[in-house]
Design a protein around this motif. Sequence first.
Motif, PDB file in Angstrom:
ATOM      1  N   ALA A 245      20.944  -8.695   0.709  1.00 13.05           N
ATOM      2  CA  ALA A 245      20.699  -7.688   2.060  1.00 13.05           C
ATOM      3  C   ALA A 245      19.814  -7.517   2.666  1.00 13.05           C
ATOM      4  CB  ALA A 245      20.346  -6.025   0.613  1.00 13.05           C
ATOM      5  N   GLY A 246      19.203  -9.136   2.475  1.00 10.36           N
ATOM      6  CA  GLY A 246      18.149  -9.893   3.490  1.00 10.36           C
ATOM      7  C   GLY A 246      18.088  -9.516   5.077  1.00 10.36           C
ATOM      8  N   PHE A 247      18.381 -10.562   6.300  1.00  9.51           N
ATOM      9  CA  PHE A 247      18.428 -10.468   7.751  1.00  9.51           C
ATOM     10  C   PHE A 247      19.888 -11.095   7.158  1.00  9.51           C
ATOM     11  CE2 PHE A 247      19.447 -12.582  11.101  1.00  9.51           C
ATOM     12  CZ  PHE A 247      19.881 -11.851  12.060  1.00  9.51           C
ATOM     13  N   SER A 248      21.574 -10.522   7.658  1.00 12.91           N
ATOM     14  CA  SER A 248      22.272 -11.592   8.428  1.00 12.91           C
ATOM     15  C   SER A 248      22.445 -11.506   9.365  1.00 12.91           C
ATOM     16  CB  SER A 248      23.430 -11.449   7.149  1.00 12.91           C
ATOM     17  OG  SER A 248      23.674 -10.346   7.027  1.00 12.91           O
ATOM     18  N   TYR A 249      23.298 -12.001   9.969  1.00 13.70           N
ATOM     19  CA  TYR A 249      24.281 -11.747  11.508  1.00 13.70           C
ATOM     20  C   TYR A 249      25.401 -11.074  10.833  1.00 13.70           C
ATOM     21  CZ  TYR A 249      21.426 -15.666  13.848  1.00 13.70           C
ATOM     22  OH  TYR A 249      20.086 -15.884  14.614  1.00 13.70           O
ATOM     23  N   ASP A 250      25.843 -10.153  12.240  1.00 15.16           N
ATOM     24  CA  ASP A 250      27.101  -9.335  11.638  1.00 15.16           C
ATOM     25  C   ASP A 250      28.422 -10.008  11.614  1.00 15.16           C
ATOM     26  OD1 ASP A 250      28.037 -11.112  14.108  1.00 15.16           O
ATOM     27  OD2 ASP A 250      28.005  -9.236  15.266  1.00 15.16           O
ATOM     28  N   ASN A 251      28.231 -11.925  11.325  1.00 13.91           N
ATOM     29  CA  ASN A 251      30.176 -12.851  11.165  1.00 13.91           C
ATOM     30  C   ASN A 251      29.547 -13.066  10.100  1.00 13.91           C
ATOM     31  OD1 ASN A 251      27.808 -14.428  11.087  1.00 13.91           O
ATOM     32  ND2 ASN A 251      28.347 -16.223  12.652  1.00 13.91           N
ATOM     33  N   GLU A 252      28.408 -12.717   9.001  1.00 11.27           N
ATOM     34  CA  GLU A 252      28.106 -13.152   7.705  1.00 11.27           C
ATOM     35  C   GLU A 252      28.715 -11.672   7.062  1.00 11.27           C
ATOM     36  OE1 GLU A 252      24.489 -14.675   6.323  1.00 11.27           O
ATOM     37  OE2 GLU A 252      24.380 -14.544   9.083  1.00 11.27           O
ATOM     38  N   ARG A 253      28.871 -10.642   7.330  1.00 11.11           N
ATOM     39  CA  ARG A 253      29.626  -8.762   6.826  1.00 11.11           C
ATOM     40  C   ARG A 253      30.767  -9.001   6.636  1.00 11.11           C
ATOM     41  NH1 ARG A 253      24.567  -8.060   9.257  1.00 11.11           N
ATOM     42  NH2 ARG A 253      24.880  -6.682  10.836  1.00 11.11           N
ATOM     43  N   PRO A 254      31.766  -8.253   6.518  1.00  8.29           N
ATOM     44  CA  PRO A 254      31.009  -7.814   5.337  1.00  8.29           C
ATOM     45  C   PRO A 254      31.212  -8.965   3.661  1.00  8.29           C
ATOM     46  CG  PRO A 254      33.021  -6.335   5.096  1.00  8.29           C
ATOM     47  CD  PRO A 254      32.538  -6.699   6.613  1.00  8.29           C
TER      48      PRO A 254
ATOM     49  N   GLY B  23      37.082  -6.804   7.676  1.00  7.87           N
ATOM     50  CA  GLY B  23      35.628  -5.263   7.980  1.00  7.87           C
ATOM     51  C   GLY B  23      34.240  -5.474   8.639  1.00  7.87           C
ATOM     52  N   PHE B  24      35.392  -6.806   9.471  1.00 10.93           N
ATOM     53  CA  PHE B  24      34.212  -6.875  10.587  1.00 10.93           C
ATOM     54  C   PHE B  24      33.797  -6.730  11.287  1.00 10.93           C
ATOM     55  CE2 PHE B  24      33.245  -9.273  14.549  1.00 10.93           C
ATOM     56  CZ  PHE B  24      32.124 -10.189  13.849  1.00 10.93           C
ATOM     57  N   VAL B  25      32.598  -5.955  11.576  1.00 14.05           N
ATOM     58  CA  VAL B  25      32.087  -4.796  12.458  1.00 14.05           C
ATOM     59  C   VAL B  25      31.073  -5.607  13.705  1.00 14.05           C
ATOM     60  CG1 VAL B  25      30.986  -2.311  13.181  1.00 14.05           C
ATOM     61  CG2 VAL B  25      32.419  -3.644  11.535  1.00 14.05           C
ATOM     62  N   THR B  26      31.184  -5.335  15.432  1.00 13.82           N
ATOM     63  CA  THR B  26      29.850  -6.352  15.787  1.00 13.82           C
ATOM     64  C   THR B  26      28.896  -5.597  15.987  1.00 13.82           C
ATOM     65  OG1 THR B  26      31.078  -5.581  17.418  1.00 13.82           O
ATOM     66  CG2 THR B  26      31.745  -7.605  17.112  1.00 13.82           C
ATOM     67  N   GLU B  27      27.520  -6.046  16.356  1.00 11.81           N
ATOM     68  CA  GLU B  27      26.173  -5.985  16.765  1.00 11.81           C
ATOM     69  C   GLU B  27      26.935  -4.040  17.274  1.00 11.81           C
ATOM     70  OE1 GLU B  27      23.245  -5.689  15.207  1.00 11.81           O
ATOM     71  OE2 GLU B  27      23.804  -6.903  14.192  1.00 11.81           O
ATOM     72  N   GLU B  28      25.832  -3.215  17.786  1.00  5.97           N
ATOM     73  CA  GLU B  28      26.052  -2.571  18.846  1.00  5.97           C
ATOM     74  C   GLU B  28      26.036  -2.952  20.423  1.00  5.97           C
ATOM     75  OE1 GLU B  28      23.404   1.599  19.694  1.00  5.97           O
ATOM     76  OE2 GLU B  28      23.761   0.811  17.489  1.00  5.97           O
TER      77      GLU B  28
ATOM     78  N   ALA C 247      25.091  -4.450  23.692  1.00  5.39           N
ATOM     79  CA  ALA C 247      25.862  -6.305  24.595  1.00  5.39           C
ATOM     80  C   ALA C 247      25.152  -7.068  23.101  1.00  5.39           C
ATOM     81  CB  ALA C 247      24.772  -6.336  25.818  1.00  5.39           C
ATOM     82  N   ALA C 248      24.255  -6.291  22.108  1.00 11.26           N
ATOM     83  CA  ALA C 248      24.119  -7.713  21.522  1.00 11.26           C
ATOM     84  C   ALA C 248      25.594  -7.700  20.248  1.00 11.26           C
ATOM     85  CB  ALA C 248      23.263  -7.579  20.474  1.00 11.26           C
ATOM     86  N   GLY C 249      26.069  -7.307  20.377  1.00  9.53           N
ATOM     87  CA  GLY C 249      27.603  -7.199  19.877  1.00  9.53           C
ATOM     88  C   GLY C 249      28.501  -8.811  20.083  1.00  9.53           C
ATOM     89  N   GLU C 250      27.740  -9.213  21.757  1.00 13.57           N
ATOM     90  CA  GLU C 250      28.852 -10.155  21.973  1.00 13.57           C
ATOM     91  C   GLU C 250      27.905 -11.854  21.502  1.00 13.57           C
ATOM     92  OE1 GLU C 250      29.334 -10.572  26.486  1.00 13.57           O
ATOM     93  OE2 GLU C 250      28.411  -8.881  26.320  1.00 13.57           O
ATOM     94  N   TYR C 251      26.851 -11.539  19.864  1.00 12.68           N
ATOM     95  CA  TYR C 251      26.383 -12.728  20.303  1.00 12.68           C
ATOM     96  C   TYR C 251      27.220 -13.581  19.224  1.00 12.68           C
ATOM     97  CZ  TYR C 251      22.163 -14.511  18.031  1.00 12.68           C
ATOM     98  OH  TYR C 251      21.193 -15.580  17.459  1.00 12.68           O
ATOM     99  N   ASN C 252      28.576 -12.884  18.856  1.00 15.29           N
ATOM    100  CA  ASN C 252      29.263 -13.999  17.200  1.00 15.29           C
ATOM    101  C   ASN C 252      30.420 -13.869  17.816  1.00 15.29           C
ATOM    102  OD1 ASN C 252      26.665 -15.710  16.114  1.00 15.29           O
ATOM    103  ND2 ASN C 252      26.656 -13.663  15.248  1.00 15.29           N
ATOM    104  N   GLY C 253      30.934 -12.499  17.874  1.00 12.80           N
ATOM    105  CA  GLY C 253      32.257 -12.315  17.666  1.00 12.80           C
ATOM    106  C   GLY C 253      33.964 -12.991  18.438  1.00 12.80           C
ATOM    107  N   LYS C 254      33.132 -12.767  19.626  1.00  5.28           N
ATOM    108  CA  LYS C 254      33.578 -13.816  20.891  1.00  5.28           C
ATOM    109  C   LYS C 254      34.212 -14.949  20.529  1.00  5.28           C
ATOM    110  CE  LYS C 254      30.153 -13.290  24.996  1.00  5.28           C
ATOM    111  NZ  LYS C 254      30.001 -13.080  26.153  1.00  5.28           N
ATOM    112  N   PHE C 255      33.533 -16.000  19.785  1.00  7.19           N
ATOM    113  CA  PHE C 255      33.167 -16.889  20.010  1.00  7.19           C
ATOM    114  C   PHE C 255      34.260 -17.636  18.574  1.00  7.19           C
ATOM    115  CE2 PHE C 255      29.805 -16.332  21.455  1.00  7.19           C
ATOM    116  CZ  PHE C 255      29.224 -16.883  22.864  1.00  7.19           C
ATOM    117  N   MET C 256      35.300 -16.951  17.936  1.00  2.00           N
ATOM    118  CA  MET C 256      36.306 -16.538  17.036  1.00  2.00           C
ATOM    119  C   MET C 256      37.501 -17.614  17.395  1.00  2.00           C
ATOM    120  SD  MET C 256      34.532 -13.520  14.353  1.00  2.00           S
ATOM    121  CE  MET C 256      32.974 -13.845  13.635  1.00  2.00           C
TER     122      MET C 256
END
Length: 445
Positions: A217-226, A388-393, A395-404
């Motif tokens: 439960a330490g730091f992780s990027y949104d693409n590592e969750r859930p 169940g992937f949810v992007t960051e809240e 503009a930071a939500g563009e960090y990972n998801g849009k490159f999938m």
Amino acid sequence: MTVGDVTTQGPQPVPGSSAGATVERFLRVRRLTDLLASRLSAEDQIPQSMTASSPAAWHRAHTTWFFEEFVLGRLPGYTSPEPVFRFLFNSYYEAVGPRQPRPQRGLITRPSVAEIGDFRARVDEAVVAALEAGRVDDRGLELLELGCHHEQQHQELMLMDAKHLFSHNPTDPVYVHRAPDPAPAAPAEQDWLDVVEGVAQVGASDPTDPSDTTGRAGFSYDNERPRHRVWVPGGQVATRQVTVADWKRFMADGGYSRPELWLSDGWAAVQAEGWDAPGYWRREDGAGDSAATDGSAAHGDWTTFTLSGRRPVVDAEPVCHVSFYEADAFARWAGARLPTEFEWEVASAGWLIADELDPDRCHPQPATERTIGGVWEWTSSAYLPYPGFVTEEGAAGEYNGKFMSDQHVLRGGSALTPAGHTRPTYRNFFPASSRWAATGLRLAR
């Protein structure tokens, strides 16, 4: 503060302050970037050697802009003294606004390298002051942590890009001087770890969930969750990475000249790019075409370009700078396959994280058993969202998801990955043809 001045004190955490640990973490990350950049001249920091890379000066400015945009920009009354930096150093955040085209980052000669150093110092001081004054809210602290991990990614990218740039210089520039390694022992025979068929839990836990007891439960990027359940077929995963010696045998058996080993797009890349060895390798004996089918490819003297200049290849090191296409072809030649990212995560549980960034080396150590590090490892898995992937809240939500899309997952870490940045759930990703990153592989069957 001038470029390369790693002795400048700059802002310091206040002893006993509740924000002291956060400040220290922030400054430690920022100082490592300054240290890595200090070995590059101003002239080294401007060119862009290809569209996929970025100049070192741009990396230094972009990571600074990230903190200004997403942390300082949340503070009431904050206004950037250099609003044009929002255009120059935004990478791909559409919600933020227009930006310098990626292929043209190397045309940004102003602000100067020294002025980028001043920009970094100003933002460091402002962030530390806001933290010490308690002006950064909980969401701002989350974005600050994201920014620290983001900067660690760019530390690795800056070294990758500097290596690619230097490799085109016929003088074989040296980024960091290091003595030749003692001759390592020959790599051991490949050993295998059984992976039991069944349901497994993979991925990172929600870092805001106080009930989590998994230790993930330490730091992780949104693409590592859930964290979620997957079915893992029974099989075996190799306990060490594929080595230079292994790769030479593939080459000696005509690996780069046998289309039956290659995916269609991979074989097209071999033909179009003239691949006959891993990236940065060069045959020094002048014996002709290294892709010959007569088994001569692995013979003769091979060198590879490193951040310490051109060096002989070392059989015991993990092979590095191979694309997904090459990794897949090697696995097929070896009568094996690449592991899925889930097999990789299950098999590597409990393995030692080793061979992360040593700024005085910047190169993999010999491959060892049941360790993670040295080179990123290609998997057979497409880069897709978890259920169940949810992007960051925001503009930071563009960090990972849009490159999938059209990318493959790599697991582990490399000898250019900053210490503490590697974790078992980390999902790196690159297009299948990429090989300027520190990429290698391990086998499964």
